[in-house]
Design a protein around this motif. Structure first.
Motif, mmCIF file in Angstrom:
data_model
loop_
_atom_site.group_PDB
_atom_site.id
_atom_site.type_symbol
_atom_site.label_atom_id
_atom_site.label_comp_id
_atom_site.label_asym_id
_atom_site.label_seq_id
_atom_site.Cartn_x
_atom_site.Cartn_y
_atom_site.Cartn_z
ATOM 1 N N TRP A 148 -3.190 31.059 65.314
ATOM 2 C CA TRP A 148 -1.778 31.418 65.458
ATOM 3 C C TRP A 148 -1.699 32.743 66.207
ATOM 4 C CZ3 TRP A 148 2.327 28.390 64.007
ATOM 5 C CH2 TRP A 148 2.028 27.282 63.196
ATOM 6 N N TYR A 149 -0.801 32.797 67.175
ATOM 7 C CA TYR A 149 -0.572 34.016 67.941
ATOM 8 C C TYR A 149 0.791 34.597 67.563
ATOM 9 C CZ TYR A 149 -4.160 31.919 70.951
ATOM 10 O OH TYR A 149 -5.313 31.347 71.429
ATOM 11 N N THR A 178 3.771 24.860 68.473
ATOM 12 C CA THR A 178 4.365 24.807 67.141
ATOM 13 C C THR A 178 4.719 26.231 66.715
ATOM 14 O OG1 THR A 178 3.145 22.816 66.541
ATOM 15 C CG2 THR A 178 3.975 24.151 64.727
ATOM 16 N N LEU A 179 5.917 26.392 66.176
ATOM 17 C CA LEU A 179 6.361 27.676 65.645
ATOM 18 C C LEU A 179 6.337 27.623 64.123
ATOM 19 C CD1 LEU A 179 9.538 28.317 67.887
ATOM 20 C CD2 LEU A 179 7.146 28.911 68.373
ATOM 21 N N ASP A 180 5.898 28.717 63.501
ATOM 22 C CA ASP A 180 5.931 28.838 62.043
ATOM 23 C C ASP A 180 7.110 29.747 61.703
ATOM 24 O OD1 ASP A 180 5.492 29.100 59.361
ATOM 25 O OD2 ASP A 180 3.451 29.862 59.505
ATOM 26 N N LYS A 223 6.626 22.658 56.017
ATOM 27 C CA LYS A 223 8.087 22.556 56.144
ATOM 28 C C LYS A 223 8.662 23.708 56.966
ATOM 29 C CE LYS A 223 8.991 19.593 52.242
ATOM 30 N NZ LYS A 223 9.876 19.290 51.116
ATOM 31 N N ARG A 224 7.790 24.633 57.350
ATOM 32 C CA ARG A 224 8.224 25.741 58.208
ATOM 33 C C ARG A 224 7.935 25.465 59.679
ATOM 34 N NH1 ARG A 224 5.162 29.346 54.498
ATOM 35 N NH2 ARG A 224 3.691 29.598 56.223
ATOM 36 N N TRP A 225 7.128 24.458 59.941
ATOM 37 C CA TRP A 225 6.657 24.241 61.306
ATOM 38 C C TRP A 225 7.657 23.422 62.114
ATOM 39 C CZ3 TRP A 225 0.901 22.647 60.069
ATOM 40 C CH2 TRP A 225 0.231 23.773 59.575
ATOM 41 N N LEU A 236 7.660 35.745 66.962
ATOM 42 C CA LEU A 236 7.515 34.387 66.419
ATOM 43 C C LEU A 236 6.033 34.071 66.306
ATOM 44 C CD1 LEU A 236 10.172 32.545 68.627
ATOM 45 C CD2 LEU A 236 10.252 32.675 66.128
ATOM 46 N N GLN A 237 5.656 33.350 65.261
ATOM 47 C CA GLN A 237 4.276 32.888 65.121
ATOM 48 C C GLN A 237 4.136 31.563 65.878
ATOM 49 O OE1 GLN A 237 1.848 34.873 63.646
ATOM 50 N NE2 GLN A 237 3.648 36.198 63.859
ATOM 51 N N VAL A 238 3.161 31.520 66.791
ATOM 52 C CA VAL A 238 3.027 30.405 67.733
ATOM 53 C C VAL A 238 1.619 29.820 67.655
ATOM 54 C CG1 VAL A 238 3.143 29.734 70.175
ATOM 55 C CG2 VAL A 238 4.611 31.582 69.326
#
Length: 240
Positions: free
Chosen positions: A5-6, A42-44, A53-55, A96-98
């Motif tokens: 995750w970036y 995909t974003l978290d 359920k956050r993705w 954003l977590q990517v």
């Protein structure tokens, strides 16, 4: 496979239509964010305790340009927790977590057969990436038919850009079709009648790429196979 995750920084926001917004995201820890046109990220999002359920996954709308920035185009869904968060909470400078790039919805290795790129709504995103990539690298390509279905003219994403590509690329054909607009000189109705009409008298070899809502994709698969095409000629990316 390790999940990397970036942390992405939102560098720019732009409302493209009344209910869609363009998000430019930069990954500072990478010199370049490399991906194949058609892939997604995909974003978290902090919207649920359970991570799955956050993705939320979104096709990359920009083409690979050697930088560490890419673009997403996102529709605000009524009652959609993820898109509501993105529209209400994310500003320029937000993080954003990517994760990504991911996905196999990419151009064929040999582009010999005609390409039918069939989409609705933000499903145009991966095709925008593909067509710009083909043009930029002057890749030899067959006829490409981008058939884009929307309700109204105001819903057409990247319309001026697509019309310009249609002018600049002799074998690229941009065909927007509207299902609800009366005062529209272009094609009316749904995407299915367009590819059926093009192929009516000439069932040429073709690859079909479908991106958008499930109902459109399900119907397209049935109609394309009914025309005699093999299911291996059909590639899809499902939204929602």
């Amino acid at each position: 496979m390790q999940e990397i995750w970036y942390t992405g920084i939102v560098t720019r926001l732009l409302d493209e239509t009344p209910n869609t917004r363009r998000f430019w995201i930069r990954i500072p820890e990478l010199e370049r964010f490399d991906f194949k046109p058609g892939q997604f990220v995909t974003l978290d999002l902090p919207i649920h305790e359970k991570k799955n359920k956050r993705w939320r996954s979104y096709s990359i709308a920009s083409h690979p340009d050697g930088t560490n920035e890419f673009e997403l185009v996102i529709v605000l869904l009524e009652g959609g927790v993820g898109s509501t968060y993105l529209f209400n909470e994310i500003k320029e400078g937000s993080t954003l977590q990517v994760r990504g790039p991911l996905g196999m919805f990419t151009l064929p290795a040999d582009m010999e057969k005609d390409l039918f790129l069939i989409c609705t709504g933000t499903g145009i995103a991966p095709f925008r990436s593909m067509v710009h990539h083909i043009q930029l690298h002057q890749l030899p390509h067959p006829n490409i038919h981008l058939i884009f279905g929307c309700r109204y003219e105001q819903d057409l994403l990247y319309a001026d850009e697509m019309r310009q590509l249609d002018k600049d690329m002799p074998r690229f054909h941009y065909i927007p079709t509207l299902s609800r607009q009366e005062d529209w000189a272009g094609k009316k109705g749904y995407v299915h009648s367009i590819y059926e009409e093009i192929l009516a008298g000439d069932k040429r070899p073709a690859n079909f790429y479908l991106c958008g809502w499930k109902a459109m994709i399900d119907e397209a698969r049935q109609r394309i196979t009914a025309m005699g095409y093999d299911r291996h000629d059909i590639h899809l990316e499902l939204y929602g």
